[in-house]
Write an enzyme that holds these catalytic residues in place. Structure first.
Site, PDB file in Angstrom:
ATOM      1  N   ARG A  28     -31.869 -37.288 -36.755  1.00 50.91           N
ATOM      2  CA  ARG A  28     -33.170 -37.674 -36.427  1.00 50.91           C
ATOM      3  C   ARG A  28     -33.568 -36.781 -35.616  1.00 50.91           C
ATOM      4  O   ARG A  28     -34.914 -36.454 -35.465  1.00 50.91           O
ATOM      5  CB  ARG A  28     -33.538 -38.991 -36.195  1.00 50.91           C
ATOM      6  CG  ARG A  28     -33.019 -39.831 -37.364  1.00 50.91           C
ATOM      7  CD  ARG A  28     -32.691 -41.204 -36.942  1.00 50.91           C
ATOM      8  NE  ARG A  28     -32.751 -42.271 -38.127  1.00 50.91           N
ATOM      9  CZ  ARG A  28     -32.165 -42.399 -39.190  1.00 50.91           C
ATOM     10  NH1 ARG A  28     -30.973 -41.843 -39.148  1.00 50.91           N
ATOM     11  NH2 ARG A  28     -32.117 -43.264 -39.994  1.00 50.91           N
ATOM     12  N   ARG A 123     -26.089 -40.222 -56.476  1.00 46.02           N
ATOM     13  CA  ARG A 123     -26.915 -41.261 -55.588  1.00 46.02           C
ATOM     14  C   ARG A 123     -28.262 -41.573 -55.897  1.00 46.02           C
ATOM     15  O   ARG A 123     -29.059 -40.398 -55.890  1.00 46.02           O
ATOM     16  CB  ARG A 123     -26.505 -41.189 -54.264  1.00 46.02           C
ATOM     17  CG  ARG A 123     -25.042 -41.346 -53.825  1.00 46.02           C
ATOM     18  CD  ARG A 123     -24.630 -40.941 -52.620  1.00 46.02           C
ATOM     19  NE  ARG A 123     -25.203 -41.968 -51.626  1.00 46.02           N
ATOM     20  CZ  ARG A 123     -25.004 -41.843 -50.211  1.00 46.02           C
ATOM     21  NH1 ARG A 123     -24.400 -40.836 -49.847  1.00 46.02           N
ATOM     22  NH2 ARG A 123     -25.123 -42.762 -49.491  1.00 46.02           N
ATOM     23  N   ASP A 316     -21.495 -49.460 -42.636  1.00 43.25           N
ATOM     24  CA  ASP A 316     -20.561 -48.181 -42.809  1.00 43.25           C
ATOM     25  C   ASP A 316     -19.020 -48.694 -42.415  1.00 43.25           C
ATOM     26  O   ASP A 316     -18.149 -47.836 -42.403  1.00 43.25           O
ATOM     27  CB  ASP A 316     -21.185 -46.971 -41.897  1.00 43.25           C
ATOM     28  CG  ASP A 316     -22.343 -46.620 -42.672  1.00 43.25           C
ATOM     29  OD1 ASP A 316     -22.566 -46.719 -43.965  1.00 43.25           O
ATOM     30  OD2 ASP A 316     -23.132 -45.682 -42.042  1.00 43.25           O
TER      31      ASP A 316
HETATM   32  C1  S3P Z   1     -28.044 -44.380 -42.391  1.00 36.95           C
HETATM   33  C2  S3P Z   1     -28.413 -45.421 -43.055  1.00 36.95           C
HETATM   34  C3  S3P Z   1     -27.189 -46.206 -43.963  1.00 36.95           C
HETATM   35  C4  S3P Z   1     -25.832 -45.638 -43.758  1.00 36.95           C
HETATM   36  C5  S3P Z   1     -25.861 -44.304 -43.509  1.00 36.95           C
HETATM   37  C6  S3P Z   1     -26.709 -43.756 -42.467  1.00 36.95           C
HETATM   38  C7  S3P Z   1     -29.058 -43.638 -41.646  1.00 36.95           C
HETATM   39  O1  S3P Z   1     -27.659 -46.086 -45.189  1.00 36.95           O
HETATM   40  O2  S3P Z   1     -25.071 -46.225 -44.701  1.00 36.95           O
HETATM   41  O3  S3P Z   1     -24.624 -43.838 -43.371  1.00 36.95           O
HETATM   42  O4  S3P Z   1     -28.733 -42.628 -40.821  1.00 36.95           O
HETATM   43  O5  S3P Z   1     -30.303 -43.974 -41.835  1.00 36.95           O
HETATM   44  P1  S3P Z   1     -28.968 -47.129 -45.925  1.00 36.95           P
HETATM   45  O6  S3P Z   1     -30.189 -46.787 -45.320  1.00 36.95           O
HETATM   46  O7  S3P Z   1     -29.045 -46.351 -47.589  1.00 36.95           O
HETATM   47  O8  S3P Z   1     -28.322 -48.265 -46.004  1.00 36.95           O
END
Ligand code: S3P
Length: 431
Positions: A28, A123, A316
């Site tokens: 981000r 994915r 995670d």
């Molecule tokens: C993340 C959100 C999660 C997480 C990923 C990182 C992020 O995924 O599993 O490792 O940085 O916004 P999801 O938003 O698909 O659940």
């Protein structure tokens, strides 16, 4: 393929670790630094492969990014000055790069094409493409735009009011980033709170964003200004060592400057509920993100039920929690976690397969797994499924197995924790 054989080591873990910067926050910081005018300096940046994919993408738009180890200096004139990339953007293994960048690309008046590695290509992207198409961006890709490779013609998009059908911070963030670049006011409503790093960082960069009762409202604004960002340590990386200290008898570890954002601290709550001794000191805040030192010592653990709203707050960490559960007294049940099937690999299958091979008693269910505690792990040969968190879970398992653990390929660990084995060796008798 980088196979490794890990010898068992039952010696207590002792010492202090500074785990690398948070992956979600690092992505981000690069995205908003590139969208902002002026200079953004990022420190404690995660120098892992996933975050480097995001850096490379913005370089292809002509943004100046100087990178030295864990520091990044971004100089940008803002999105109005981005040039159309001549080559496709490569997102590698990084789901966060893909989902968040699709939100950005929807808002840019440019044509781009994007692709990923074998895992990312499988994915689902329709979860972000659907709302972004509603906003007016054009997407085409495999299976009618559900999977990479994909082509995007963005720009001139309208705001929307969107209720998230999946519990996903990546989808929320994609819509918020597109909302920043679209006409009007965009609202995103989530039924279950997911990680809110995008909201915190947008605010820190000066965006007009308000978050109330699981509804986030963002107003179009092309004029973010560069800032300094310190990235706290990644609690998802720290989770491997927290669990190691919890399950190896006699251990005590201090993990410094760990991100403690409440939308990510489910792992600490679960380890405490299981009986581990966790202490938090030196708590501070930067850019809306809490961080501090976590001290954790081993205790006798008991099985727990993990379900409902806590799931997105530890999604995670489920592979490493499953390992902890094999050492707890009684049964641990994990439910409401079918999102695990859409990670770098199907993590329900990968965890159940790996832990079973090591001698644990684990069963998969439709939306999680059931782990019978009190197992003596024998050791054996396991597959990492090209997934960094599965590979690291198996490496931590080798601290309590009776025999060697052979992991087929540890190269994926560079995604989020390039120094993982140096850190592991520094707290064991191998150090
Ligand atoms: C993340 C959100 C999660 C997480 C990923 C990182 C992020 O995924 O599993 O490792 O940085 O916004 P999801 O938003 O698909 O659940």
């Amino acid at each position: 393929m980088k196979e490794v054989t890990l010898r068992p080591s039952s010696a207590p873990l002792r010492g202090q670790l500074h785990v690398p910067g948070d992956k979600s926050i690092s992505h981000r910081a690069v995205i908003l630094g590139a969208l902002a005018k002026g200079t953004t300096n990022i420190t404690n940046f995660l120098n892992g492969e996933d975050c480097l994919r995001t850096v490379e993408a913005f370089k292809q738009f002509g943004v100046s990014i100087e990178h030295e180890r864990n520091s990044l200096k971004i100089d940008s004139h803002g999105p109005g000055y981005f040039t159309e990339p001549k080559e496709p953007l490569y997102f590698g293994n990084s789901g966060t790069t893909a989902r968040l960048m699709l939100g950005v690309l929807a808002g840019l008046p440019l044509f781009t094409s994007v692709y990923g590695d074998n895992s990312l290509t499988k994915r689902p992207m329709d979860r972000v493409v659907a709302p972004l198409k509603q906003m007016g961006a054009q997407f085409d890709g495999r299976s009618k735009g559900s999977f990479l490779p994909m082509a995007i013609r963005g720009g001139d998009i309208k705001s929307i009011d969107y209720t998230l059908p999946v519990k996903s911070a990546q989808v929320k963030s994609a819509v918020l980033l597109a909302g920043l670049l679209s006409e009007g006011v965009t609202t995103v409503t989530e039924k279950t709170t997911s990680r809110n790093h995008s909201e915190n960082m947008l605010q820190a960069f000066g965006a007009d964003i308000v978050s109330e009762n699981q509804q986030i409202r963002i107003t179009n604004q092309q004029s973010l200004n560069g800032i300094d960002v310190y990235v706290p340590g990644d609690i998802s990386s720290a989770a491997f060592f927290m669990t190691a200290a919890a399950i190896v008898p006699g251990s005590r570890l201090t993990l410094t400057n760990i991100g403690l954002n409440g939308s990510r601290t489910g792992i600490i709550e679960v380890l405490q509920e299981m009986g581990a001794a966790v202490e938090i000191t030196n708590k501070q805040t930067t850019g809306g993100e809490a961080f501090g030192d976590v001290i954790i010592s081993s205790q006798k653990l008991k099985g727990v039920i993990i379900e409902g709203d806590i799931i997105p707050r530890l999604i995670d960490e489920i592979p490493i929690i499953a390992l902890a559960a094999t050492q707890a007294e009684g049964e641990t049940i994990i439910r409401d976690a079918s999102e695990l099937k859409f990670k770098e690999t199907d993590r329900i299958r990968a965890v159940v397969d790996g832990l079973t091979r090591l001698g644990a008693s684990v069963k998969s269910t439709e939306d999680g797994m059931v782990i019978n505690g009190g197992s003596v792990l024998t050791g054996g040969r396991v597959a990492a499924y090209n997934d960094h968190r599965i590979a690291m879970m198996h490496a931590i398992a080798s601290l309590i197995t009776k025999q060697n653990v052979i992991i087929d390929d540890i190269s994926s660990i560079a995604i989020s924790y390039p120094d993982f084995f140096e850190h592991l060796n520094s707290i064991t008798d191998k150090g």
